[in-house]
Enzyme design. Structure first.
Site, PDB file in Angstrom:
ATOM      1  N   SER A 115       0.796  -1.226   0.000  1.00  0.00           N
ATOM      2  CA  SER A 115       0.000   0.000   0.000  1.00  0.00           C
ATOM      3  C   SER A 115       0.830   1.277   0.000  1.00  0.00           C
ATOM      4  O   SER A 115       1.947   1.313   0.524  1.00  0.00           O
ATOM      5  CB  SER A 115      -0.893   0.033   1.249  1.00  0.00           C
ATOM      6  OG  SER A 115      -1.761  -1.064   1.284  1.00  0.00           O
ATOM      7  N   ILE A 126      -6.204   8.196   2.210  1.00  0.00           N
ATOM      8  CA  ILE A 126      -6.502   7.364   1.039  1.00  0.00           C
ATOM      9  C   ILE A 126      -5.364   6.358   0.892  1.00  0.00           C
ATOM     10  O   ILE A 126      -4.193   6.736   0.761  1.00  0.00           O
ATOM     11  CB  ILE A 126      -6.612   8.219  -0.244  1.00  0.00           C
ATOM     12  CG1 ILE A 126      -7.662   9.318  -0.080  1.00  0.00           C
ATOM     13  CG2 ILE A 126      -6.874   7.325  -1.451  1.00  0.00           C
ATOM     14  CD1 ILE A 126      -9.074   8.832   0.200  1.00  0.00           C
ATOM     15  N   GLU A 127      -5.713   5.080   0.908  1.00  0.00           N
ATOM     16  CA  GLU A 127      -4.759   3.995   0.723  1.00  0.00           C
ATOM     17  C   GLU A 127      -5.019   3.381  -0.649  1.00  0.00           C
ATOM     18  O   GLU A 127      -6.153   3.043  -0.974  1.00  0.00           O
ATOM     19  CB  GLU A 127      -4.973   2.961   1.825  1.00  0.00           C
ATOM     20  CG  GLU A 127      -4.076   1.760   1.774  1.00  0.00           C
ATOM     21  CD  GLU A 127      -4.357   0.773   2.912  1.00  0.00           C
ATOM     22  OE1 GLU A 127      -3.723  -0.303   2.899  1.00  0.00           O
ATOM     23  OE2 GLU A 127      -5.206   1.051   3.783  1.00  0.00           O
ATOM     24  N   VAL A 128      -3.973   3.275  -1.451  1.00  0.00           N
ATOM     25  CA  VAL A 128      -4.059   2.601  -2.743  1.00  0.00           C
ATOM     26  C   VAL A 128      -3.187   1.351  -2.625  1.00  0.00           C
ATOM     27  O   VAL A 128      -2.020   1.442  -2.236  1.00  0.00           O
ATOM     28  CB  VAL A 128      -3.580   3.507  -3.894  1.00  0.00           C
ATOM     29  CG1 VAL A 128      -3.568   2.739  -5.206  1.00  0.00           C
ATOM     30  CG2 VAL A 128      -4.461   4.744  -3.993  1.00  0.00           C
TER      31      VAL A 128
END
Length: 132
Positions: A115, A126-128
């Site tokens: 992540s 916001i975690e991608v």
């Protein structure tokens, strides 16, 4: 049989500026903005991705029913992507978005993730992530 839910259809983010939020989520995360009219006849804004959407409420002008204490910047969301994390890091740099943390290993709903963490214009985390 006991009742159970099966999927997340949508969630709501309370934001200070809908246009600024739309610009961020479309340019930085590749979501699609849509306007829709529910049964009450109002016009609302949503961000679509995959089979989900994020409905946007402007702070102080939320639609009922709403959270008990809706406030901008209280969200913590994780989005899955098939684009490699290194490519996301380069994309964020090109967009002028600071990576707050990552890449770091995490555990998602179905297993391990890699992540990156950023903030949206209201300070939501916001975690991608990529599944690993």
């Amino acid at each position: 049989m006991a009742p159970k839910v099966t999927a997340l259809d949508h969630l709501v983010l309370t934001v200070t500026d809908i246009d600024r939020t739309v610009a961020f989520y479309t340019a930085v995360l590749g979501m699609t903005a849509t306007r829709f009219s529910p049964a009450d006849g109002t016009t609302r804004t949503a961000l679509g991705f995959g089979a989900q959407k994020i409905n946007l409420h402007r702070a102080g002008h939320e639609f009922d029913p709403k959270a008990a204490d809706p406030r901008p910047g209280t969200g913590d969301l994780c989005f899955l992507s098939e684009m490699p994390i290194a490519d996301w890091a380069a994309h964020f740099t090109a967009q002028g978005i600071a990576v707050e943390e990552g890449p770091v290993p995490r555990t998602g709903a179905t297993g391990p993730l890699m992540s990156l963490y950023i903030r949206d214009p209201d300070g939501n985390l916001i975690e991608v992530s990529n599944r690993v």
